[in-house]
Design an enzyme around this catalytic site. Sequence first.
Site, short mmCIF file in Angstrom:
data_model
loop_
_atom_site.label_atom_id
_atom_site.label_comp_id
_atom_site.label_asym_id
_atom_site.label_seq_id
_atom_site.Cartn_x
_atom_site.Cartn_y
_atom_site.Cartn_z
N GLU A 199 10.48 -4.87 4.45
CA GLU A 199 10.60 -6.17 4.33
C GLU A 199 10.20 -6.56 2.76
OE1 GLU A 199 8.82 -4.96 6.80
OE2 GLU A 199 9.22 -6.12 8.48
N GLY A 236 -4.93 -1.74 4.77
CA GLY A 236 -4.04 -2.80 4.56
C GLY A 236 -4.66 -4.15 4.76
N ARG A 237 -5.25 -4.28 6.04
CA ARG A 237 -5.86 -5.64 6.33
C ARG A 237 -7.10 -5.57 5.66
NH1 ARG A 237 -4.99 -2.33 10.33
NH2 ARG A 237 -6.53 -1.43 11.76
N GLU A 278 -4.99 -6.25 15.01
CA GLU A 278 -4.28 -4.99 14.45
C GLU A 278 -5.73 -3.97 14.64
OE1 GLU A 278 -2.65 -4.16 10.42
OE2 GLU A 278 -0.76 -4.34 11.40
N LYS A 332 0.83 -1.15 0.05
CA LYS A 332 -0.04 -0.08 -0.17
C LYS A 332 0.95 1.18 0.03
CE LYS A 332 -3.71 2.46 2.49
NZ LYS A 332 -4.49 2.43 3.55
N LYS A 362 9.39 -0.19 14.47
CA LYS A 362 10.21 -0.02 13.06
C LYS A 362 11.11 1.14 13.28
CE LYS A 362 5.83 -0.89 10.41
NZ LYS A 362 4.95 -0.37 9.38
N HIS A 379 -4.13 -32.40 17.74
CA HIS A 379 -3.24 -33.00 18.33
C HIS A 379 -2.13 -32.28 18.81
CE1 HIS A 379 -4.81 -36.85 16.84
NE2 HIS A 379 -5.18 -36.32 15.92
O1 F6P Z 1 3.12 -2.63 9.74
C1 F6P Z 1 1.87 -2.79 9.80
C2 F6P Z 1 1.20 -2.47 8.19
O2 F6P Z 1 1.24 -1.34 8.02
C3 F6P Z 1 -0.03 -2.99 8.00
O3 F6P Z 1 -1.05 -2.54 8.43
C4 F6P Z 1 -0.11 -3.70 6.62
O4 F6P Z 1 -0.77 -4.34 6.22
C5 F6P Z 1 1.48 -3.96 6.47
O5 F6P Z 1 2.18 -3.32 7.30
C6 F6P Z 1 1.90 -3.78 5.13
O6 F6P Z 1 2.02 -2.69 4.32
P1 F6P Z 1 2.18 -2.16 3.03
O7 F6P Z 1 1.18 -2.86 2.35
O8 F6P Z 1 2.11 -0.52 3.01
O9 F6P Z 1 3.54 -2.36 2.78
#
Ligand code: F6P
Length: 496
Positions: A208, A263-264, A349, A202, A488, A380
Site C-alpha cells: 500500500e 510497527g504498532r 494484532e 518499517k 498478502k 446515536h
Molecule cells: O501487515 C501488518 C503490518 O506488518 C503491521 O504490523 C505494520 O504496522 C504494517 O503492516 C505496516 O508495515 P510497515 O511499517 O513495514 O510498512
Amino acid sequence: MPRPDTLPAWQQLMAHREVVGAGRVPSSHWTPGEPGWLQVAAGPLHADLSRHRIDPRGLELLVELAEQAGVRTRLARMLRGDIVNPTEGRAALHTALRGEGPLQVDGGDLRAGIDTGIAAQARMAEAIRSGEWRLASGEAVRHVVNLGIGGSDLGPALALEALAAQADGPACHCVADLDARALHAVLAACDPAATLFVVCSKTFGTLETLANAGRARAWLRVAGLPEAQLHRHFAGVTAAPDRAAQWGVPAAQCLHFGEWVGGRYSLWSAVSLVLQVACGPQVLQGLHAGARAIDTHFAEAPAHANLPLLMGLLGVWYRNFMGAQTHAVLPYAAPLRQLPAYLQQLEMESLGKSVDLDGNAVDWDTGGVIFGAAGSHAQHAFMQLLHQGTLLLPSDIILFDDTTADEPALNANALAQAQVLAEGGRVAAAPGEHGVLPGGQPVSLIQAATLDAETLGALLACYEHKVFTQACVWHINPFDQWGVELGKQVARELQR
Ligand code: F6P
C-alpha cells in the site's frame, strides 16, 4: 511460565465467577465493592473503576493471577532488552525510545543510538518547519503527506488529529489506503511544488505504502517538476534504509529505527516525524513524558493502584471468566475519534493468537474484539446494544475536565452513559418491559484535566501495558503478527 489454566488463581477465579454471575446480568444481581472503592491515579490520568462486575475477593484473585503468571518478571525482561518476541528473535524496546538513562543491551549502550536518532529527527523536522528544506523548484515545504499504513499510519494520524490545536507548522496529512482515491483526495488540496512526502514503513516493502509513494512521484512528474530534483520531495522513515535508498530516498533524507520497535509501537520512533513537523519538538517531548510516567507507574505502583495492570486484569476477567467477547472504547473528545482504530491494531494484532509461547495450541480465550467511536457518535449509533442487548460488553469512557467550559453537555453525557450502563433504569415513555435498561455493564471512566501531548502519551502507554499484561496471563507473544502474511501472499498469487 505455565499455561494460565493450571495456575491456582485461575482455578479459584473459575469458582469465583459463580459468586458474581457470568454473562449479562442485571445490575441488581451483583454486588460491587463500596461505591468509589477502586480509584486509581496514573501520571496525568485518573480512573474510576468502581463500575465493574468484580468484588474485592475477585480483585485479590486477579492480582494473584498476575503474580503467578509472572507479569513483573516478564516486564523486567522486556525493559532490559531480552528477546521477548521469540518467533522473530527480537527484543521489544519501544519503552526505551521514550525512556531516560543508560540501557546496556548486548554489551552496548542503546541510549546513545536512540539519542542520535532523536537528534536527527529534530534536525529534519526543524529544517522542514523553518523553510531550510527546499523542494525541486526551490520552494519551502507547505504540505507534508505521510504515506504509511498500520503502525506507520495509525499513530501519526491519531496524534496529528488529537493534538491539532498545537499545530503551527506546515499542513500535515496521512494517507494509508491502497485505493488511489484516498491519496488523490488529499493531493487535491496540495501544491506539488510545495509538497513533501514522508514514506513511512518499517520494512519499506509494504504494498500500500509503495503504491502511494509511486503515485506521489507520478503526480510530481505530471506537475512538471524537474526529474533530477524529485528526490527532494521525499523523506523516508524506516528500519530498512537500504530499501529506502533503492527506492530513491537519499540517505541524508532518511530516518532510521531499530528492528526491535514493533510497527504498532512505532509512534515512539521516527514514525512521529510528521507530528513533530506539524507541532514542533515540545509536543513530542510531552508525548514521551506522558508515556514515560506510565512506564514508571506500571513498573512500580502496587498492583491495587496500578492502572494498566488493572485494565489488563479486568480484560482477562471479562474475557475468560465472564464470557465477554468485545470491548468498547468511547472517547468523549472529537479529536480522539481515531483512538478506537489505533487500539484495534494495538490490541487485536497483539492478542489475536491461538498458539502459546511454547508453540502449543491454547484452549483458553485470548484477544477479543475492540471497537468504538467518539462518545457523541456512539450514543446515536451503537449504544442501544450496550444498553438493552444480550451481550456483556465492557467499555472505557474517556473524558477531559476542560471540555466542560465549552460544552458542559459533553461530560454530562459521558457520566450519564457510565451511570446508566452500570446501574440501568427505566424509560417512562416506553411500553412495559421495552423501557427497561438492565444495567450491569462494566465501565471504566478514564479522566484527565485536558487533552494534550502528555495525556495522549499516557493514555497510549496505558493501553500498551494493558495488552502486555493480558499477553503475560495468556502466555502468548504479543509482538508478532504472522496471521496477516498469508492474505498478502494469496493476493500476490491472484494477481499473477
Ligand atoms: O501487515 C501488518 C503490518 O506488518 C503491521 O504490523 C505494520 O504496522 C504494517 O503492516 C505496516 O508495515 P510497515 O511499517 O513495514 O510498512
